[in-house]
Design an enzyme around this catalytic site. Sequence first.
Site, PDB file in Angstrom:
ATOM      1  N   SER A 148     -31.887 -56.976 -13.039  1.00  0.00           N
ATOM      2  CA  SER A 148     -32.983 -56.604 -12.156  1.00  0.00           C
ATOM      3  C   SER A 148     -34.215 -57.471 -12.433  1.00  0.00           C
ATOM      4  CB  SER A 148     -33.250 -55.106 -12.298  1.00  0.00           C
ATOM      5  OG  SER A 148     -34.036 -54.655 -11.241  1.00  0.00           O
ATOM      6  N   ASP A 224     -26.261 -50.344  -4.370  1.00  0.00           N
ATOM      7  CA  ASP A 224     -27.517 -50.374  -5.125  1.00  0.00           C
ATOM      8  C   ASP A 224     -28.652 -49.969  -4.180  1.00  0.00           C
ATOM      9  OD1 ASP A 224     -29.900 -51.285  -6.372  1.00  0.00           O
ATOM     10  OD2 ASP A 224     -28.810 -52.852  -7.434  1.00  0.00           O
ATOM     11  N   HIS A 257     -27.208 -49.467  -9.208  1.00  0.00           N
ATOM     12  CA  HIS A 257     -28.108 -50.345  -9.977  1.00  0.00           C
ATOM     13  C   HIS A 257     -28.047 -50.069 -11.482  1.00  0.00           C
ATOM     14  CE1 HIS A 257     -31.517 -53.121  -9.913  1.00  0.00           C
ATOM     15  NE2 HIS A 257     -32.227 -52.322 -10.695  1.00  0.00           N
TER      16      HIS A 257
HETATM   17  N1  LIG Z   1     -37.567 -45.595 -10.554  1.00  0.00           N
HETATM   18  C1  LIG Z   1     -36.679 -45.967 -11.603  1.00  0.00           C
HETATM   19  C2  LIG Z   1     -36.632 -47.469 -11.682  1.00  0.00           C
HETATM   20  C3  LIG Z   1     -36.365 -48.028 -13.003  1.00  0.00           C
HETATM   21  C4  LIG Z   1     -34.991 -48.623 -13.119  1.00  0.00           C
HETATM   22  O1  LIG Z   1     -34.053 -48.409 -12.322  1.00  0.00           O
HETATM   23  N2  LIG Z   1     -34.863 -49.385 -14.172  1.00  0.00           N
HETATM   24  C5  LIG Z   1     -33.627 -50.078 -14.435  1.00  0.00           C
HETATM   25  C6  LIG Z   1     -33.946 -51.556 -14.420  1.00  0.00           C
HETATM   26  S1  LIG Z   1     -34.727 -52.025 -12.890  1.00  0.00           S
HETATM   27  C7  LIG Z   1     -33.113 -49.688 -15.808  1.00  0.00           C
HETATM   28  O2  LIG Z   1     -32.402 -50.443 -16.428  1.00  0.00           O
HETATM   29  N3  LIG Z   1     -33.472 -48.475 -16.279  1.00  0.00           N
HETATM   30  C8  LIG Z   1     -33.152 -48.053 -17.623  1.00  0.00           C
HETATM   31  C9  LIG Z   1     -31.754 -47.571 -17.857  1.00  0.00           C
HETATM   32  O3  LIG Z   1     -30.994 -47.334 -16.886  1.00  0.00           O
HETATM   33  O4  LIG Z   1     -31.369 -47.436 -19.052  1.00  0.00           O
HETATM   34  C10 LIG Z   1     -37.096 -45.284 -12.898  1.00  0.00           C
HETATM   35  O5  LIG Z   1     -38.288 -45.249 -13.247  1.00  0.00           O
HETATM   36  O6  LIG Z   1     -36.192 -44.777 -13.572  1.00  0.00           O
END
Ligand SMILES: N[C@@H](CCC(=O)N[C@@H](CS)C(=O)NCC(=O)O)C(=O)O
Length: 280
Positions: A148, A224, A257
């Site tokens: 991302s 996604d 995602h």
């Molecule tokens: N709105 C979401 C967007 C954040 C998101 O999807 N982050 C992804 C990268 S863009 C991620 O890797 N989140 C941490 C995880 O899944 O461990 C949130 O705040 O949870």
Amino acid sequence: MTIENLSVNKSFGGWHKQYSHQSKTLNCTMRFAIYLPPQISSGSKVPVLYWLSGLTCTDENFMQKAGALRIAAQLGIAIVAPDTSPRGDDVADDEGYDLGKGAGFYVNATQAPWDRHYHMYDYVVNELPQLIKATFPVSNKRAIAGHSMGGHGALTIALRNPERYTSVSAFSPISNPLNCPWGEKAFSAYLGKDRATWREYDASELMRAATQFVPALVEQGASDDFLTEQLKPEALQSAANASGYPLTLNLHEGYDHSYYFISSFIEGHLRFHAEHLNKA
Ligand SMILES: N[C@@H](CCC(=O)N[C@@H](CS)C(=O)NCC(=O)O)C(=O)O
């Protein structure tokens, strides 16, 4: 250069370790994680894959959720996972999850108040690899990957420094930040109003103009939620078509995602990097 060890966990015959250090580039204390594969026990120097995480992440998300360590142990690759922004009480922040802490976007900010600490581009390209080389038994072979916001970071860093990386890969990258809400918000804040300065941080713009090629692999989930509005892999594909860039972009039905998606396909990415890292 003093660094402090924070944790050690043996994993698949190798070691997962976390460290903190005072970063000159970011002007704050930073944490990173490294996985050292079992091959270092025999005195071998191992190549390094840098992993750049996405919005809201730290050094921990990838190491704990991607399922990468078993394969890295087999292939003899170290993995380094930096944090996603500068940290600390005196570091500027924003209420949104997509700006400020946890959202450094791997750029060098030029605008106040962000320019005091937000130099994640220089940190990942220069300071961190120097620290890793000086501290651990690693070779000069380097690859870079990310997810991302980190996919955007990995692609732009490899495209701008083709001599430094043997290969680049990304999961669900923000492919054209000039033309999506996440990119517009972050770049306006960090880089200012002049959109001409944004172009050097846009993977599609850089890929379209590229003349030196780093083999690139991109994975994208077709389910996604961010695909159409934020990620725009079609912009990257059309840039690759224009410059003849060696990009492989795979679209996967039903995947979203999350790290459930990343962990489903991480083995292929590690094997792709190993193939290029192990070339003479
Ligand atoms: N709105 C979401 C967007 C954040 C998101 O999807 N982050 C992804 C990268 S863009 C991620 O890797 N989140 C941490 C995880 O899944 O461990 C949130 O705040 O949870």
